[in-house]
Design a protein around this motif. Structure first.
Motif, PDB file in Angstrom:
ATOM      1  N   ILE A 104      33.077  44.883  35.242  1.00 30.72           N
ATOM      2  CA  ILE A 104      33.923  44.525  34.098  1.00 30.72           C
ATOM      3  C   ILE A 104      35.088  43.604  34.457  1.00 30.72           C
ATOM      4  CG2 ILE A 104      35.448  45.495  32.325  1.00 30.72           C
ATOM      5  CD1 ILE A 104      33.710  48.001  32.342  1.00 30.72           C
ATOM      6  N   LEU A 105      35.686  43.779  35.644  1.00 28.90           N
ATOM      7  CA  LEU A 105      36.955  43.114  35.933  1.00 28.90           C
ATOM      8  C   LEU A 105      36.923  42.114  37.080  1.00 28.90           C
ATOM      9  CD1 LEU A 105      39.157  46.335  35.659  1.00 28.90           C
ATOM     10  CD2 LEU A 105      39.033  44.470  33.976  1.00 28.90           C
ATOM     11  N   LEU A 106      35.905  42.182  37.935  1.00 21.64           N
ATOM     12  CA  LEU A 106      35.894  41.331  39.123  1.00 21.64           C
ATOM     13  C   LEU A 106      35.923  39.845  38.780  1.00 21.64           C
ATOM     14  CD1 LEU A 106      35.692  40.814  42.134  1.00 21.64           C
ATOM     15  CD2 LEU A 106      33.205  41.124  41.965  1.00 21.64           C
ATOM     16  N   GLU A 107      35.107  39.418  37.827  1.00 17.14           N
ATOM     17  CA  GLU A 107      35.066  37.995  37.477  1.00 17.14           C
ATOM     18  C   GLU A 107      36.433  37.502  37.010  1.00 17.14           C
ATOM     19  OE1 GLU A 107      32.642  34.874  34.559  1.00 17.14           O
ATOM     20  OE2 GLU A 107      32.147  37.018  34.559  1.00 17.14           O
ATOM     21  N   GLN A 108      37.130  38.318  36.235  1.00 14.54           N
ATOM     22  CA  GLN A 108      38.460  37.952  35.764  1.00 14.54           C
ATOM     23  C   GLN A 108      39.424  37.797  36.936  1.00 14.54           C
ATOM     24  OE1 GLN A 108      41.745  39.888  32.695  1.00 14.54           O
ATOM     25  NE2 GLN A 108      39.638  40.587  32.588  1.00 14.54           N
ATOM     26  N   GLU A 109      39.327  38.696  37.919  1.00 17.18           N
ATOM     27  CA  GLU A 109      40.191  38.600  39.094  1.00 17.18           C
ATOM     28  C   GLU A 109      39.866  37.351  39.910  1.00 17.18           C
ATOM     29  OE1 GLU A 109      41.470  42.063  41.647  1.00 17.18           O
ATOM     30  OE2 GLU A 109      40.129  41.065  43.079  1.00 17.18           O
ATOM     31  N   LEU A 110      38.597  37.055  40.089  1.00 14.44           N
ATOM     32  CA  LEU A 110      38.204  35.889  40.885  1.00 14.44           C
ATOM     33  C   LEU A 110      38.700  34.592  40.253  1.00 14.44           C
ATOM     34  CD1 LEU A 110      34.534  36.857  41.847  1.00 14.44           C
ATOM     35  CD2 LEU A 110      36.568  36.966  43.292  1.00 14.44           C
ATOM     36  N   LEU A 111      38.694  34.525  38.934  1.00 12.58           N
ATOM     37  CA  LEU A 111      39.135  33.313  38.252  1.00 12.58           C
ATOM     38  C   LEU A 111      40.623  33.057  38.443  1.00 12.58           C
ATOM     39  CD1 LEU A 111      37.157  33.606  34.886  1.00 12.58           C
ATOM     40  CD2 LEU A 111      36.839  31.871  36.660  1.00 12.58           C
ATOM     41  N   ARG A 112      41.399  34.119  38.622  1.00 14.18           N
ATOM     42  CA  ARG A 112      42.851  33.964  38.608  1.00 14.18           C
ATOM     43  C   ARG A 112      43.524  34.239  39.944  1.00 14.18           C
ATOM     44  NH1 ARG A 112      43.864  38.127  34.117  1.00 14.18           N
ATOM     45  NH2 ARG A 112      46.066  37.775  34.633  1.00 14.18           N
ATOM     46  N   TRP A 113      42.804  34.789  40.900  1.00  9.65           N
ATOM     47  CA  TRP A 113      43.440  35.178  42.169  1.00  9.65           C
ATOM     48  C   TRP A 113      42.621  34.645  43.346  1.00  9.65           C
ATOM     49  CZ3 TRP A 113      48.070  36.271  43.364  1.00  9.65           C
ATOM     50  CH2 TRP A 113      48.389  36.894  44.574  1.00  9.65           C
ATOM     51  N   PRO A 114      42.931  33.448  43.842  1.00 17.35           N
ATOM     52  CA  PRO A 114      42.151  32.833  44.927  1.00 17.35           C
ATOM     53  C   PRO A 114      41.952  33.706  46.163  1.00 17.35           C
ATOM     54  CG  PRO A 114      43.629  31.231  43.966  1.00 17.35           C
ATOM     55  CD  PRO A 114      43.983  32.541  43.327  1.00 17.35           C
ATOM     56  N   PRO A 115      42.942  34.503  46.625  1.00 23.07           N
ATOM     57  CA  PRO A 115      42.682  35.323  47.819  1.00 23.07           C
ATOM     58  C   PRO A 115      41.490  36.264  47.674  1.00 23.07           C
ATOM     59  CG  PRO A 115      45.040  35.214  47.420  1.00 23.07           C
ATOM     60  CD  PRO A 115      44.372  34.586  46.224  1.00 23.07           C
ATOM     61  N   SER A 116      41.211  36.727  46.449  1.00 21.70           N
ATOM     62  CA  SER A 116      40.081  37.619  46.251  1.00 21.70           C
ATOM     63  C   SER A 116      38.750  36.888  46.410  1.00 21.70           C
ATOM     64  CB  SER A 116      40.158  38.273  44.866  1.00 21.70           C
ATOM     65  OG  SER A 116      39.227  39.319  44.736  1.00 21.70           O
ATOM     66  N   ARG A 117      38.752  35.565  46.179  1.00 23.34           N
ATOM     67  CA  ARG A 117      37.509  34.799  46.324  1.00 23.34           C
ATOM     68  C   ARG A 117      37.015  34.795  47.757  1.00 23.34           C
ATOM     69  NH1 ARG A 117      40.029  29.682  43.065  1.00 23.34           N
ATOM     70  NH2 ARG A 117      40.602  30.843  41.172  1.00 23.34           N
ATOM     71  N   LEU A 118      37.935  34.894  48.710  1.00 19.95           N
ATOM     72  CA  LEU A 118      37.543  34.922  50.120  1.00 19.95           C
ATOM     73  C   LEU A 118      36.834  36.215  50.486  1.00 19.95           C
ATOM     74  CD1 LEU A 118      40.830  33.485  51.674  1.00 19.95           C
ATOM     75  CD2 LEU A 118      38.725  32.242  51.133  1.00 19.95           C
ATOM     76  N   LEU A 119      36.971  37.230  49.634  1.00 26.10           N
ATOM     77  CA  LEU A 119      36.400  38.539  49.936  1.00 26.10           C
ATOM     78  C   LEU A 119      35.215  38.905  49.048  1.00 26.10           C
ATOM     79  CD1 LEU A 119      39.780  40.498  50.202  1.00 26.10           C
ATOM     80  CD2 LEU A 119      38.408  39.610  52.097  1.00 26.10           C
TER      81      LEU A 119
END
Length: 272
Positions: A104-119
């Protein structure tokens, strides 16, 4: 709690969706606490998806039962963003398998928080960093919004005051205001009480560095009587390769330790 049991606040949710970062404030034993967060919005409304490295923070928020979410950082935000402070009741849902967060929430976090994209920006990364997906979901039931000025630069600060009330009185709700470089409050000044004055700076657009520093003391209605000052202020230096690796390993250890502790408690196991 089913979604239709809570009054929704579309304008507030839109502002939270458009934010990059926010500050959540709550009161513990008469003192204000502050934590930097990425506000998300799920099917049931606003939610903070904290990693298990922040187990103590999530449980403290849940125990407080009420929080003030402050949007004061305007850089990098979307069109629907506006500065505001939101009073909300808190409810914690622990998601140790990460199923709810991932779906539900991961895609929203990835769009707005670049550090999470590395993980977690691919299936392979999610398998390697599985410990990043379990989350502590602090659901926010929005009650009302309150005025708050926007920070205009790194010399502006967020003032959060716990207040002197007790029980179900005003002291249970932190109050917030933004102060300018001279220390003057923009807008209405909070009532006197124990306080924290927060400064912060982020590196844009990578958001790799998030510097946060604070002064603690007592707000007398016009100025902060400082009891504890920060050791340093300003944006942390750009980390080298070794520093990044150490930071990554420390985050992994902390997330895994928090997750293991929560699972032991759920199984009724005491001790390490």
């Amino acid at each position: 709690m089913p979604p239709d049991a809570v009054r929704r606040h579309p304008d507030v949710e839109a502002a939270l969706r458009a934010a990059v970062v926010a500050d959540v404030a709550w009161t513990v034993e008469g003192r204000p606490r502050l934590h930097g967060v990425l506000p998300l919005v799920g099917p049931d409304g606003p939610v903070l998806a904290l990693p298990f490295s922040e187990l103590a923070t999530a449980r403290s928020l849940a125990a407080a039962g009420r929080a003030l979410v402050c949007l004061s950082e305007p850089e990098g935000v979307g069109r629907s963003w506006r500065p505001l402070a939101v009073r909300a009741r808190t409810r914690l849902h622990e998601d140790p398998d990460g199923d709810v967060f991932t779906a539900i929430l991961l895609e929203q976090e990835l769009l707005r928080w670049p550090p999470s994209r590395l993980l977690a920006d691919s299936v392979l990364l999610r398998r390697e960093h599985w410990w990043w997906l379990p989350r502590l979901l602090v659901h926010l039931e929005v009650l009302e919004e309150r005025p708050l000025a926007a920070r205009e630069g790194p010399d502006d600060h967020l003032l959060v005051v716990a207040g002197d009330g007790a029980g179900d009185g005003a002291g249970d709700w932190p109050e917030a205001a933004v102060t300018g470089p001279t220390g003057a409050v923009r807008g209405a000044a909070p009532a006197p009480g124990p306080a924290v004055l927060l400064g912060q700076e982020l590196s844009w657009p990578d958001l790799e560095r998030w510097g946060r520093w604070s002064w603690q003391g007592r707000w007398d209605g016009e100025a902060l009587q400082v009891e504890q000052a920060p050791e340093s202020t300003g944006l942390p230096p750009v980390p080298g390769l070794l520093s990044r690796w150490r930071r990554h390993r420390a985050l992994e250890r902390s997330c895994r330790a928090g997750l293991a502790a929560a699972r032991r408690e759920a199984a009724g196991v005491t001790g390490p």
